[in-house]
Write an enzyme that holds these catalytic residues in place. Structure first.
Site, PDB file in Angstrom:
ATOM      1  CD  GLU A  37      -2.599   1.263   2.558  1.00 60.49           C
ATOM      2  OE1 GLU A  37      -2.772   0.469   3.039  1.00 60.49           O
ATOM      3  OE2 GLU A  37      -3.423   2.421   2.393  1.00 60.49           O
ATOM      4  NE  ARG A  78       2.771  -8.690  10.623  1.00 61.47           N
ATOM      5  CZ  ARG A  78       2.874  -7.481   9.675  1.00 61.47           C
ATOM      6  NH1 ARG A  78       3.637  -6.406   9.937  1.00 61.47           N
ATOM      7  NH2 ARG A  78       1.920  -7.254   8.864  1.00 61.47           N
ATOM      8  CE  LYS A 104       3.040   0.157   5.074  1.00 64.42           C
ATOM      9  NZ  LYS A 104       2.310   0.310   3.813  1.00 64.42           N
TER      10      LYS A 104
END
Ligand code: ATP
Ligand code: MG
Length: 572
Positions: free
Chosen positions: A46, A274, A284
């Site tokens: 994204e 992850r 983020k």
């Protein structure tokens, strides 16, 4: 590859066993002739921030699998939430993937390019009676959803006719309704034990300006709807994502069950753990907070865990790729010690970086019996690990600089560096003996006086002397002054975001950056170009800052030669 395993299972057994679970799945699918023998992956960032080291792992996984199995990997920007997205991020993402050494060729895609197709797919669901326009408020939606143990309630709008839904959805698109007053929901099961299956939202009305589609759309698809359908449109075969999406998988499949036609190739979602790193923040949102509030000097500050930060810090693409491969692919969440990543860059630079001399905190040494005005050009090899890197000339003269902490007025016995009456070797030069020293008014050492043994020259030493210490040095009149930025870990806590009642920023390491302005570097470094990497002997690995002005290099410390954090952690 698959055939090989079949034909000689024994000889390839160890290779087969070392395949991770995703590779095993890919090989099985190839063996079964699934998707006509195609493998096609995608990396779907994204564009709402810079890529971090966790993304690097996903990039290495997806592009790496495509390479390994002769497939393809698309770059797809998941740009369905315009509020936080921008082209600045798009550009940085592309630059970072290329820097890592991967290429999406002509397959640069945007979920926003599919808005029309996605809209048609939503219409298809409405026509099948599988989606409806709902007018509950945000509050009510929450209330109607129930909890994991209490079933939800059906929306009063759930049983609208197909015609009414088609009409309302089209009018949503045409901008006839206020933001947030209507939404499109999938009609699944309000009593499902999986909360994601309780009539999830597919479209919302939001009058956002999109960085690609401008003001064309005022309805935007939700991630769960957009993502899987984008995979389907691109004919992705293996859609790899992180573990938190495991509970979304039934919904991923439900959409495709209702959209794909029988016999069409369908993507399959597989989850992996992850990457989490100790002493590192990867969200983020938090990284943006550090940037916006100037805790760091931008997304590519050398202390940031972003790919561009690591680049500016002097990490090589190979060190990041090797690290990503070595930590492997897991099915359960875990935390990797950041020391492993630091080890990986040391290992790479050990072979690649020329070894040079730089004095970061200089104190002057005068060799009283060395002739004034004499200069010897000493030949020093650039890297004993790689002869092909050759050698260079380093000037030696009567006055040199050494590191201030390489001298002690009253050293303990085991201090094998310089002290009154003691002998040490100057790297690649002579053995010198400290005769006396001079202090300034404040009691700091101003200069050290030595004598040298002319018979002790490195490579032709006939002095018969044995000394334990070797110091790096720079000739005072030949060296040049430069700025060195001594970077260290940004956080001094292994898990800065894990503390209840404490903000992660409380754990910022106040010593994460020390700017040293009076460093003296050997003259060969004057020609160093941005991003050139070096080992400063006895100190660590350093890189010329990407943004340093021509002829005026600024050096960033990548890592010290050894990890001194694990020792610190043990002492605590
Ligand atoms: P964040 O939570 O930091 O905002 P994100 O997952 O929302 O990250 P995306 O841009 O959506 O960020 O991620 C792109 C891809 O990278 C996704 O496939 C995602 O699963 C993967 N990814 C993100 N973080 C990690 C990580 N720490 N380890 C491995 N893969 C990751
Ligand atoms: Mg995401």
């Amino acid at each position: 590859m698959t055939k090989e395993h079949k034909e000689s299972p024994e000889s390839n057994e160890s290779e087969y066993k070392s395949l991770n679970f995703i590779e095993q799945k890919v090989e099985k699918d190839l063996e079964d002739g699934k998707n006509g023998g195609r493998v096609h992956f995608r990396f779907p960032p994204e564009p709402n921030g810079f890529l971090h080291i966790g993304h690097a792992k996903s990039i290495v996984l997806n592009f790496g699998l495509a390479e390994k199995y002769g497939g393809k990997c698309n770059l797809r920007f998941d740009d369905t939430n315009p509020a936080k997205e921008s082209t600045e991020y798009v550009d940085s993402i592309k630059e970072d993937i290329h820097w890592l050494g991967f290429d999406w060729e002509d397959r640069e895609y945007y979920a926003s390019d599919y808005f029309e197709k996605l809209y048609e797919m939503a219409v298809k669901l409405i026509k099948k009676g599988k989606a409806y326009v709902c007018e509950l408020t945000g509050e009510q939606i929450k209330e109607y959803r129930g909890t994991p143990t209490v079933p939800g309630k059906e929306s009063p709008y759930r049983n609208r006719s197909v015609e009414e839904n088609l009409d309302l959805f089209e009018r949503m698109r045409n901008g006839e309704f206020e933001d947030g007053t209507k939404m499109l929901r999938a009609k699944i099961d309000m009593a499902s034990p999986n909360m994601h299956m309780r009539d999830p939202i597919m479209y919302r009305i939001r009058r956002y300006h999109h960085h690609r589609t401008g003001d064309k759309w005022c309805i935007y698809p939700m991630y769960d709807f957009a993502h899987g359908q984008s995979d389907f449109i691109e004919k992705i075969t293996h859609s790899l994502c992180t573990l938190e999406f495991e509970v979304h998988r039934p919904l991923y499949d439900w959409f495709l069950d209702n959209i794909a036609e029988p016999g069409e190739d369908r993507p399959e979602q597989t989850e992996f753990a992850r990457l989490n790193l100790s002493y590192t923040i990867m969200s983020k949102r938090r990284l943006l907070e550090l940037v916006e509030n100037s805790y760091v000097d931008g997304w590519d500050d050398p202390r940031m865990p972003t790919i561009s930060g690591f680049r500016r810090r002097g990490f090589t693409p190979e060190s990041i790729r090797n690290f990503s491969e070595q930590v492997g692919i897991a099915k359960r969440d875990n935390v990797i010690d950041v020391a492993k990543l630091e080890h990986s860059v040391r290992e790479d630079l050990n072979k690649k970086a020329p070894r040079v001399m730089a004095v970061l905190d200089p104190v002057k040494v005068i060799i009283d019996n060395y002739p004034e005005g004499k200069v010897e050009e000493l030949e020093l090899i650039n890297n004993p690990e790689d002869e092909s890197m050759g050698s260079r000339k380093v000037p030696f003269s009567r006055e040199i600089y050494i590191e201030r902490n390489d001298f002690m007025e009253d050293p303990p016995r085991k201090f094998f560096r310089m002290g009154p009456g003691r002998e040490v070797r100057l790297k690649g030069a002579y053995i010198v003996k400290c005769e006396n020293y001079v202090k300034d008014a404040e009691g700091n050492i101003r200069e050290i006086h030595c004598t040298y043994d002319p018979h002790s020259k490195s490579g032709e030493d006939t002095s018969g002397k044995k000394v334990k210490g070797t110091l790096h040095w720079v000739s005072a009149s030949h060296g040049f002054k430069a700025e060195v930025r001594q970077y260290d870990r940004l956080f001094n806590d292994p898990a800065p975001a894990s503390h209840k009642d404490r903000d992660f920023k409380d754990f910022i390491n106040p010593e994460s950056l020390k700017v040293l302005e009076n460093c003296v570097l050997e003259p060969s470094l004057k020609d160093a170009k941005p991003e050139d990497k070096f080992q400063f002997q006895r100190l660590g690995y350093f890189v010329v800052d990407r943004y340093a002005a021509q002829g005026k290099p600024v050096f960033n410390r990548t890592v010290p030669l050894r990890d001194n954090w694990s020792k610190r952690a043990k002492q605590k």
